[in-house]
Design a protein around this motif. Structure first.
Motif, PDB file in Angstrom:
ATOM      1  N   LEU A 144       5.947   4.315   5.004  1.00 43.21           N
ATOM      2  CA  LEU A 144       5.002   5.439   5.076  1.00 43.21           C
ATOM      3  C   LEU A 144       3.593   4.980   4.696  1.00 43.21           C
ATOM      4  CD1 LEU A 144       6.688   8.665   3.657  1.00 43.21           C
ATOM      5  CD2 LEU A 144       6.332   7.969   6.021  1.00 43.21           C
ATOM      6  N   GLY A 145       3.518   4.006   3.795  1.00 41.85           N
ATOM      7  CA  GLY A 145       2.219   3.499   3.360  1.00 41.85           C
ATOM      8  C   GLY A 145       1.374   2.969   4.507  1.00 41.85           C
ATOM      9  N   SER A 166       0.866  -1.179   0.000  1.00 41.90           N
ATOM     10  CA  SER A 166       0.000   0.000   0.000  1.00 41.90           C
ATOM     11  C   SER A 166       0.898   1.222   0.000  1.00 41.90           C
ATOM     12  CB  SER A 166      -0.889  -0.008   1.240  1.00 41.90           C
ATOM     13  OG  SER A 166      -0.103   0.085   2.396  1.00 41.90           O
ATOM     14  N   PRO A 167       1.570   1.459  -1.110  1.00 38.54           N
ATOM     15  CA  PRO A 167       2.629   2.453  -1.100  1.00 38.54           C
ATOM     16  C   PRO A 167       2.071   3.858  -1.239  1.00 38.54           C
ATOM     17  CG  PRO A 167       2.583   1.226  -3.173  1.00 38.54           C
ATOM     18  CD  PRO A 167       1.294   0.984  -2.438  1.00 38.54           C
ATOM     19  N   VAL A 168       2.919   4.806  -0.896  1.00 41.23           N
ATOM     20  CA  VAL A 168       2.541   6.213  -0.940  1.00 41.23           C
ATOM     21  C   VAL A 168       2.400   6.675  -2.383  1.00 41.23           C
ATOM     22  CG1 VAL A 168       3.369   8.537  -0.449  1.00 41.23           C
ATOM     23  CG2 VAL A 168       3.538   6.748   1.277  1.00 41.23           C
ATOM     24  N   GLU A 226      -1.085   5.495   5.630  1.00 39.96           N
ATOM     25  CA  GLU A 226      -2.040   5.993   4.631  1.00 39.96           C
ATOM     26  C   GLU A 226      -3.506   5.794   5.035  1.00 39.96           C
ATOM     27  OE1 GLU A 226      -0.980   6.048   0.406  1.00 39.96           O
ATOM     28  OE2 GLU A 226      -1.900   7.901   1.098  1.00 39.96           O
ATOM     29  N   PRO A 237       6.196  12.440  -4.304  1.00 37.09           N
ATOM     30  CA  PRO A 237       5.141  11.719  -3.583  1.00 37.09           C
ATOM     31  C   PRO A 237       5.325  11.768  -2.067  1.00 37.09           C
ATOM     32  CG  PRO A 237       5.932  10.416  -5.435  1.00 37.09           C
ATOM     33  CD  PRO A 237       6.846  11.602  -5.324  1.00 37.09           C
ATOM     34  N   PHE A 238       6.566  11.695  -1.619  1.00 35.95           N
ATOM     35  CA  PHE A 238       6.828  11.750  -0.180  1.00 35.95           C
ATOM     36  C   PHE A 238       6.518  13.142   0.370  1.00 35.95           C
ATOM     37  CE2 PHE A 238      10.295   8.280  -0.672  1.00 35.95           C
ATOM     38  CZ  PHE A 238       9.312   7.321  -0.716  1.00 35.95           C
ATOM     39  N   ASP A 251       8.775   4.110   1.098  1.00 41.16           N
ATOM     40  CA  ASP A 251       7.448   4.046   0.517  1.00 41.16           C
ATOM     41  C   ASP A 251       6.563   3.059   1.273  1.00 41.16           C
ATOM     42  OD1 ASP A 251       5.407   4.554  -1.236  1.00 41.16           O
ATOM     43  OD2 ASP A 251       6.263   3.442  -2.914  1.00 41.16           O
ATOM     44  N   ASP A 304      -6.109   8.844   5.375  1.00 41.23           N
ATOM     45  CA  ASP A 304      -7.317   8.921   4.552  1.00 41.23           C
ATOM     46  C   ASP A 304      -8.546   9.128   5.436  1.00 41.23           C
ATOM     47  OD1 ASP A 304      -5.918   8.567   2.222  1.00 41.23           O
ATOM     48  OD2 ASP A 304      -6.296   6.418   2.073  1.00 41.23           O
ATOM     49  N   ARG A 339       0.301  16.367   3.592  1.00 47.74           N
ATOM     50  CA  ARG A 339      -1.055  15.934   3.976  1.00 47.74           C
ATOM     51  C   ARG A 339      -1.095  15.596   5.461  1.00 47.74           C
ATOM     52  NH1 ARG A 339      -2.440  10.775   0.828  1.00 47.74           N
ATOM     53  NH2 ARG A 339      -4.288  10.816   2.153  1.00 47.74           N
ATOM     54  N   PHE A 378       2.868  13.539   0.690  1.00 49.87           N
ATOM     55  CA  PHE A 378       2.327  12.740   1.783  1.00 49.87           C
ATOM     56  C   PHE A 378       2.583  13.412   3.126  1.00 49.87           C
ATOM     57  CE2 PHE A 378       2.503   9.464   5.036  1.00 49.87           C
ATOM     58  CZ  PHE A 378       1.347   8.742   4.786  1.00 49.87           C
TER      59      PHE A 378
END
Lengths: 196, 196
Positions: B75-76, B10-12, B79, B131-132, B72, B83, B138, B135
Motif C-alpha cells: 500500500l505504501g 515507505s509504509p502506510v 502513498e 492505519p490501513f 503495509d 499525497d 483517504r 489510508f
DNA sequence: GTCTATACGCGGATAGAC
DNA sequence: GTCTATCCGCGTATAGAC
C-alpha cells in the motif's frame, strides 16, 4: 446415477448430487466465502451441517471434490439465463437481458461472488476443470456478442470485474439491493455502449 | 527504532522494517498472491527467502505480523501519489492523475492486486487495522472528489473493482501492459464522467 | 540474524461398526 | 449416511545455541 432419494441440482457438469451432498456443498460455499477455501477445514464444514468429518468424507472423496461441487451448484444458477441468451443470440436485447440476470445473481449472492472470482483455489479449478472452463467461455462469448477485439474484451472484463467487486465494496456497504441493482445495470449498459 | 543497518520502506503506518523484514514481506506477498494467505505457510515463506522458519519468527512475532508488513509495504507504493492528489485537491486534474497512478500500479503489480482486494484475511485486516482503514479512506475520498452521493460511490467502487479485477482477467490475459494501461485509463475516465 | 530441535494441535484422510 | 477412533504430516510457535 448414485442417489437414493431427492437428488436435485442444476449443475454445470452432468453430475447429480444427493440431498446430503447438496447440504454440504451449500454450507461449504458459505464458509469458503467467509474464510477462503484454504482457510476452511472439513471440520468447519462438518460442524456447519451438524455431522462429523467422516460423514462428509462419505459424501465426497476429497476436499477438492467438495469445492468442485460448491462451484458447480453456484455456477449452475446462471445456466438458465445463459441458455436463454444463446437461444436468442440474434436478438440485440439478449445480451442486456443476460447482463441483468448476472447482476441480479451477483447482488443477491453478494458474499459468494468474490470467492468465485478470486479465491486462488477456485481460480485454479475454473481454469483446469473442463466443464467450468467451457461454461465460462460460453458466458463470456454471450456477453461479448459479435465483437472479439481487444477493446471489447477489456470492456467485458471490466464490467464483469466491476459487478463482482462492487457488491462487496466498502463504499457501497450501506446500499440496499434494489438501488444497487438499478444503478449497476444502467451504468454497465452505458459503459458497454460507450463509443470507441 | 529497532534496525541495525539499511532499514528502508515507505509504509502506510509509521513502522520501519529491517532489510531482512523487507525481504520476508516481499517474498510473502508474492506467495500470498499465488496461494492466498491461508494457503501460504511460514515454511513456504522461509524457503522462498532461503532461511528457516525460526529466522522468520525472529523477524516477526506471528504470521499475522508478516501479513501486516506485506500489505503495509504494498500500500505504501500508492502513498506518494495520494499525497500529491491531496496537495492538489483544488486542481480538477488531480483526480485523473491519481487514477492514472492507481492504474499504473495495478497493471504493474497485476498478481498482487486481487489478493489485496479480495483475500479474506487481508480484507479483515484492512477493515480492522486502523492505519490501513485510514489510508483506504483517504484514497477513496481523493477519488470521489466533491461528490459523496450513492451514485458517485457506486461509480468509484465499480472503477476500483474493474481496475483491480481486469488486470488478471482471463479475457485480457494476452494483452501487454501498455495497451491495457491506455484503454483502462481512457475507459475509466469516460465512465466516471458519464452524465447522471 | 540465523540455526537445530522440539512441542502441540489441527489439517486431510481412512477403517470399520451401526 | 452417520458414527467413533485413529493415522500421519504439516501448521504455528518457542527454546536455546552459534
Amino acid at each position: 446415477m448414485p442417489p437414493t432419494s431427492p437428488a436435485t441440482a442444476s449443475p454445470v457438469g452432468s453430475t447429480t448430487y444427493s440431498a446430503a451432498q447438496l447440504r454440504t456443498a451449500t454450507a461449504a460455499l458459505e464458509l469458503f466465502a467467509r474464510h477462503g477455501v484454504s482457510g476452511t477445514s472439513l471440520q468447519m464444514i462438518a460442524d456447519a451441517t451438524g455431522v462429523t468429518k467422516a460423514a462428509v468424507y462419505h459424501q465426497f472423496k476429497t476436499k477438492e471434490a467438495v469445492v468442485v461441487a460448491a462451484v458447480d451448484v453456484e455456477l449452475g444458477r446462471l445456466e438458465p439465463a445463459l441458455d436463454a441468451a444463446e437461444a436468442a443470440a440474434g436478438d440485440p436485447d439478449a445480451r442486456s437481458a443476460l447482463l441483468g440476470e448476472v447482476i441480479d445473481h451477483a447482488v443477491g449472492r453478494r458474499r459468494m461472488v468474490g470467492t468465485l472470482q478470486h479465491d486462488p483455489v477456485i481460480v485454479r479449478l475454473l481454469s483446469e476443470h473442463e466443464p467450468f472452463q467451457q461454461f465460462m467461455e460460453r458466458l463470456f462469448r454471450a456477453l461479448l456478442g459479435d465483437r472479439i477485439d481487444a477493446t471489447a474484451r477489456i470492456r467485458v472484463a471490466m464490467v464483469a470485474s466491476a459487478i463482482g467487486g462492487v457488491v462487496t465494496h466498502p463504499l457501497v456497504a450501506g446500499l440496499d439491493d434494489a438501488a444497487l441493482r438499478g444503478d449497476l445495470l444502467s451504468l454497465s449498459l452505458r459503459f458497454l455502449s460507450l463509443p470507441d
